[in-house]
Every structure is written in C-alpha cells, then in structure tokens.
Enzyme design. Structure first.
Site, short mmCIF file in Angstrom:
data_model
loop_
_atom_site.label_atom_id
_atom_site.label_comp_id
_atom_site.label_asym_id
_atom_site.label_seq_id
_atom_site.Cartn_x
_atom_site.Cartn_y
_atom_site.Cartn_z
CG ASP A 14 0.74 5.01 -7.51
OD1 ASP A 14 1.46 5.72 -6.79
OD2 ASP A 14 0.40 3.86 -7.18
CD GLU B 217 -0.86 9.12 -7.45
OE1 GLU B 217 -0.03 8.62 -6.68
OE2 GLU B 217 -2.07 8.77 -7.48
#
Length: 297
Positions: A65, A134
């Site tokens: 992320d 992610e």
C-alpha cells in the site's frame, strides 16, 4: 482459486510449472525470491487449515500500500510539474482507491492465485483480490526494491489496467498519464455518503485565496468538520480541488480511526435514517448546490 489443502510448494517448485509462468507474465520479469511471492497470495483464512508453514499476506499488503502510493506520487509529480499539492493528492487518491485496485486485480486474474481456506469464497464485490495486489507490490519491493515497484506500476499503466480511471496519451507512456476522475467529485461524494450513513453532520469551510497581486499564492484553503470536530485540510486552485483534497485527507483520518469516538448530534440520532433513494437524492442536491463543480480546472 488455489486452496490451501493443495501443497502450495507444488506450484513453485519448478520454473517450468504453469503457475510460475503465470506469475512471470503478470510481473513482466522473473522473480528472484519466490518465497515472498508465495506469501503475497496467502489470505489469512488459510491459516486456519493447520499448515504452520503459511504466513498471511497482511504485512506485505501494508508494505505494498505504501509503495504503490509512493510510486504513483512519483509518476504524477513527474507528469504534472506545475500542479499544486491539492491536485496531485486528489489524482493519486483516485488512482489507488480500493475499487480501482479490485478492478485491476480481477483483470490480472489474481483470484486464481490466492490461497484461502477451503470453504472461503471470494465474492464478486470482495476486496480480497485488491488486497492481494497490494501484497504483490509489497513482495516486489522485497524482491526488487522501490524501482521494481515503480516499473511494475508503469507496466500496468502502459497495458491499460488503470482504464477507465485514466487515459493514456498517443505515445502510450507513463509520462502521458491523464487522469479522468469524474470531474474530481468522487472524494467529496464518498465522504458525504459516509457521513450520511453514520448520521453525522459534515461541512466544508472554504477560505478564498488572497487578492490578486498579493505575495501569497492564490490558492483556496478548505477545512472539513465532522460534528464540529476538525478533519482534513486541503488546498487547490479552485474551491473544488481544495474540497477534494480536504476530503481525501479526512477519509485517511477516518480509516486511521481518528473519528471512531465522534457521536451524531441529538437531532441526527432522533431522525429516522433516510432510504437509499432519499440518500441518493440528498447527495445529488448537495453536489448541485456547490457551483465549484461546474468547471474543472
């Protein structure tokens, strides 16, 4: 979908295995540390199957992320050298939002690689594939470093995986990145919908820019208040971009749990919750009452 009851090592033991080549096709390069990529696709539900060798992908998801956000900020910063902070923040938020990542993960068919508990089903609207994307970016960082992450994001842009939230120029390069975010309304709309769902009073306070000719930069400043509690702040060359920037920062604060203790006012508590149709109409009315959405800077 790969189930944890099947030996995961089977899919990685030999480079000639189809699974390895599928991963190679997604990445665009040959992975070095294959173990970290295994972990990127292990959903936490798989840990309940008793296999002590498995580790969930949640730590890699956290890392990915951050790396995705950094890489996208880098790309946008290069593409728009004269853009202000509010504009860049808004564009990055649109490109890395949850729905975008879920869409890309589905196009990459990451669901076929995710290891889950045998009875666990990945629903159509699930965020599990986006979380795995992610985690995959986190694995790339562990294997190839930041530049590897950035090149992977550029690869996705060139191949059109971010469409329709972006448009590419005629040279099909990352430098020609153009963002199409429905006139910048989405962050504010998302925040309005969240506030209505929780029956919380929400307002945007916008300060006009300094008069022309002054030494101060002519930028609007916006502050969000939720039940009179100060939220995010943002700047922009228009009211709209300032509001969008403030909305993005407020959403980040909400996701960090900074508004968990905020309670609705007595009036909002007593009032019945409007129907979905009524909420949609209220959202449209609120947006239509803000003339700054009429023109996109």
């Amino acid at each position: 979908m790969i189930k944890a009851t099947n030996p995961i090592i089977r899919f990685f033991s030999k480079k000639k295995e189809p699974y390895f080549f599928l991963l190679h096709k997604i990445l665009g390069f040959k992975p070095k540390n294959i173990e970290i990529y295994k972990q990127a696709f292990v959903h936490r539900s798989a840990l309940g199957n008793g296999d002590k060798t498995l580790k969930s992908n949640e730590r890699l998801e956290y890392l990915g992320d951050a790396m995705l956000s950094a890489a996208m900020a880098d790309i946008l910063y290069t593409k728009f050298p004269d853009a202000d902070e509010g504009f860049l923040t808004q564009k990055r938020a649109i490109l890395v939002q949850r729905n975008t990542l879920d869409m890309i993960a589905q196009k990459l068919k990451l669901s076929d690689l995710i290891v889950t508990q045998k009875k666990f089903q990945i629903g159509k609207n699930s965020h599990v594939p986006g979380n795995a994307l992610e985690a995959l970016i986190g694995a790339i960082y562990e294997d190839k470093g930041y530049e590897g992450c950035k090149m992977f994001v550029i690869r996705l842009i060139k191949q059109g995986y971010f469409n329709p939230v972006i448009k590419q120029g005629p040279d099909n390069s990352a430098a020609s990145l153009m963002v199409n975010d429905v006139n910048g309304m989405q962050p504010k709309v998302d925040l309005l919908q969240w506030a209505q769902k929780h029956r919380l009073d929400l307002r945007f306070e916008v300060a006009p820019p300094a008069p022309a000719g002054s030494k101060s930069n002519a930028r609007f400043h916006c502050t969000v208040f939720i039940e009179n509690v100060k939220g995010g702040e943002g700047y922009g060359t228009s009211k709209k971009t300032a509001q969008a920037s403030a909305a993005v920062r407020t959403i980040e604060m909400i996701e960090a749990g900074m508004f968990n203790d905020v309670e609705p006012s007595d009036a909002n508590k007593r009032g019945p919750r409007p129907s979905r149709k009524q909420r949609a109409l209220q959202n449209r009315n609120k947006i239509s009452e803000t003339p700054e959405f009429d023109n996109m800077n």
